[in-house]
Motif scaffolding. Sequence first.
Motif, short mmCIF file in Angstrom:
data_model
loop_
_atom_site.label_atom_id
_atom_site.label_comp_id
_atom_site.label_asym_id
_atom_site.label_seq_id
_atom_site.Cartn_x
_atom_site.Cartn_y
_atom_site.Cartn_z
N SER A 1 0.88 -1.31 0.05
CA SER A 1 -0.06 0.00 -0.04
C SER A 1 0.91 1.19 -0.05
O SER A 1 0.43 2.28 -0.53
CB SER A 1 -0.92 -0.10 1.16
N ILE B 1 1.73 1.98 -3.45
CA ILE B 1 0.69 2.41 -4.21
C ILE B 1 0.49 3.93 -3.82
O ILE B 1 0.02 4.85 -4.59
CB ILE B 1 -0.73 1.54 -3.86
N THR C 1 -7.19 4.69 -9.45
CA THR C 1 -7.36 3.73 -8.32
C THR C 1 -8.77 3.27 -7.93
O THR C 1 -9.54 4.15 -7.61
CB THR C 1 -6.73 4.10 -6.88
N TYR D 1 -10.61 1.17 -4.92
CA TYR D 1 -10.34 0.96 -3.67
C TYR D 1 -11.17 -0.38 -3.10
O TYR D 1 -12.30 -0.56 -3.77
CB TYR D 1 -10.47 1.77 -2.35
N ASP E 1 -7.22 -2.41 -5.91
CA ASP E 1 -6.66 -2.59 -4.57
C ASP E 1 -7.86 -3.73 -3.87
O ASP E 1 -9.01 -3.20 -3.27
CB ASP E 1 -6.42 -1.40 -3.63
N ILE F 1 -3.92 -5.97 -6.45
CA ILE F 1 -3.61 -6.38 -5.36
C ILE F 1 -4.71 -7.14 -4.73
O ILE F 1 -5.49 -6.96 -4.72
CB ILE F 1 -3.32 -5.04 -4.34
#
Lengths: 505, 360
Positions: free
Chosen positions: A45, A48, A84, A86, A166, A197
């Motif tokens: 993280s 990122i 991104t 999340y 993510d 991820i």
Amino acid sequence: MSDIILEMRGMEISFPGVKALDQVDFTLRRGEVHALLGENGAGKSTLIKVLTGVHRPDAGTMLLSGQPIRPGSTQEAQKMGISTVYQEVNLCHNLTVAENIFIGRQPMKRGRIDWKTINRRARELMLRMGMDIDVTQPLSAYSIAIQQMASIARAVDINAQVLILDEPTSSLDDNEVVNLFAVMRELKAQGLGIIFITHFLDQVFAVSDRLTVLRNGRLVGEYEAGAISKLELVTNMVGKDMNVIYNLQKAPRPDEAPVVLEASGIGIPGKVEDISLNIRKGELLGFAGLLGSGRTETAEMLFGVVPVHQGSISIGEEPLSLRAPLDAIRRGMAFCPEDRKRDGIIGDLSIRENIALAVQATRGFMHPLPQKEQQELAQRFIKLLSIATPDADKKVGELSGGNQQKVILARWMATNPDLLILDEPTRGIDIGAKAEIQRLMLEMCKEGRSVIFISSELDEIIRCANRIIVMRDLAKAAEVDGDTCTQADILAIIANEGEGEEAAV
Amino acid sequence: MKKAIASGNFLRSKLFWAIVAELLILLVGFILRPDFLSIQLRTLSDGTTVLFGTPVDILNRASEITIIAMGMTLVIALGGTDISVGALVAVSGAIALKFLRWDVLVYNTPGDYTVQPFYLVILLPLLACTLMGLFNGALIGKLKIQPIIATLILMVGGRGIAQIVTDGKQFTTQYTPFKFIGNGSILGLPLPIIITLVVVLGVMLFVRRTSFGMFVESVGINPNASRVSGLKSGTIILIAYVLTGFLSGISGLIYASRISSNDSNNAGLGYEMDAILAVVIGGTSMTGGKFSLTGTVVGSLIIRTITTLVLYFGVVSEAIMAFKALIIAVVIVLQSEPVRNAISRRRDRIRTQMGGEARA
């Protein structure tokens, strides 16, 4: 090479007391899915966050399509084409799907928002991802999976070159995961570079082209997905041999031991109904069932977090009336809650204070544990649970998820409990910490403590539990023997297939 | 290395910037008039020697707010607030004067006497304020009523109670022991300063020598997790409000003694805001959590220094409030997170540049 979109070289960043990234390199090619792997706290993280402008690196260079970049904020990163998505969907549930996709950059026509274009383009975007839905419905009308697609659509539409996903699959079921993977393949065919991820290793192999492994803020290596086995990968992530986890020895089932806690017919109308159970000294009782099947509510009733409306609980021979968790703690119980952030850690307090908290609560504030003893207590558990921290005075909020979980476990082990209730203690933590927590549970049983272990992961319940209670639809569906049952048995009960309640006990 | 990190943290802390602000304000006063910082020993007509000077005056006059702000720090750390403290100051003074001059028809002239025993004159106001704190604490801690609403009741009602106690009259007294509280001095040090020192040290010891401080922070940071860990947050909240009520009572006695009178309308007026401000300037966040009693003391001194400065330089009284607000605005901007971070980043950069040169 021209097909490299993103290149990060020698990234370094330090936080007080830790080097979070140390000489990390990362390259992303056009049209590939690149998995970023590592245990919690390995630096995924952080990497990122450096890429998306949340943190500024101390050293290192980043090139996007050959141009050096230095994003100062997530907005800046987005403008450069780094988007991104999340883990938690952060969209507005009361707005329509289309509004969500275009919020903040609505196309205008004669000074007014051009709804026609918005809805048409939103529909095209969703169709491109294989979602044929009515985009004028509010987002809350759709499942988490579709909401996630909407946030991907939003991310992709901002001229993205690099898409970061993510933990996108953590709240999806198998079908939805397959669907997501199809979308990922489609997007990479369009030339996007995707950073993926996840904690699920099977998914890594199903969809990734290459993978990069980090450990303790350092680069372990970069691999072609076809050229590495799962075991090798795990060993690289953890840095030690993973056979420990497969060699766990279950505690013997204590059929003769006295019952330490018995609940009969406890429930809260509308939340969970008529649960009866007992647990013996030294026993590990598993709780299986889907999220929302009433597992957590049952645990909270047993510990006095929520009041019991019906039925009764007794410890030994004595009836137990619980008005607050403190009553349960005084009777030798302990409870690691499911939602670590909300019910577990006190983020701004130190590790030492967090560990001492429950012990101190039973003593009352007028009888403080001397500083020296607090320090010894903290040191003992930091060592015993191998909590990764420079010292006991670090704030718990600054630790990684697995280490936070260990601190909460330490808080309860410090009270020397007879009965420990662990609600999803291994969720969201890495495989090394998981193995350690399972080993600890089994060890505590061997010491004569009893453990109630709640988990969504059937394999770990079966690996550890003597007896398993299966929950379905806010009630107890069955009780099965942990030594003989299989995953398929439990799944069948959860799915309500064979009507055979109360299987072999 | 470790020390550098620690000092870096301190540079980023609100307490550091509060101290800087206090020193700057004192410096401004000193530049404008060098005698602003002078302290001297003077012998009074009755033969006692007393410390004189603006710094002593600031410490002395900061007492009322500092004492209340000790309790307010805990209340705010628990995520609450107490806006009734000013009214409680008025109640405390009213009850004290009531007992000094019980039957005003008989004792119709103020003088060096007390009608009720002196210990009752002191204890009953404190008891009343403690009970009012208990009322606040029970509403907030046990019945879970929002703090600002719960304490609004006594903010409004307290001054009414004070009026009822004294039948709406303003009494005065010349009773020497009572006047000594706010005007006397021991070994040259004004008594309010000594009382403040005792209160500050007492609260600090209570909070840090027991686990009360840790419990307050724990509940303030994460009430859910604290409950699951066995803390009784209701009781902890209750104690914080009871303490604040008690301290408001002490503050009220000092105030009433200074003016030798009760004043239901003006005693403690605006104290709630000054106390909250002192806590916030001292580095405790209004959202609750970690707190700093030392910070609160500095915050309280800042507020008093500003007031003194404004009075000292004869700003027209109409402009005092606006002027005070202006300086406070500057202090708060200086303390805000972006500004603090910007300054310490700048310093880090300079340091690394220097380090680089040294190595090269």
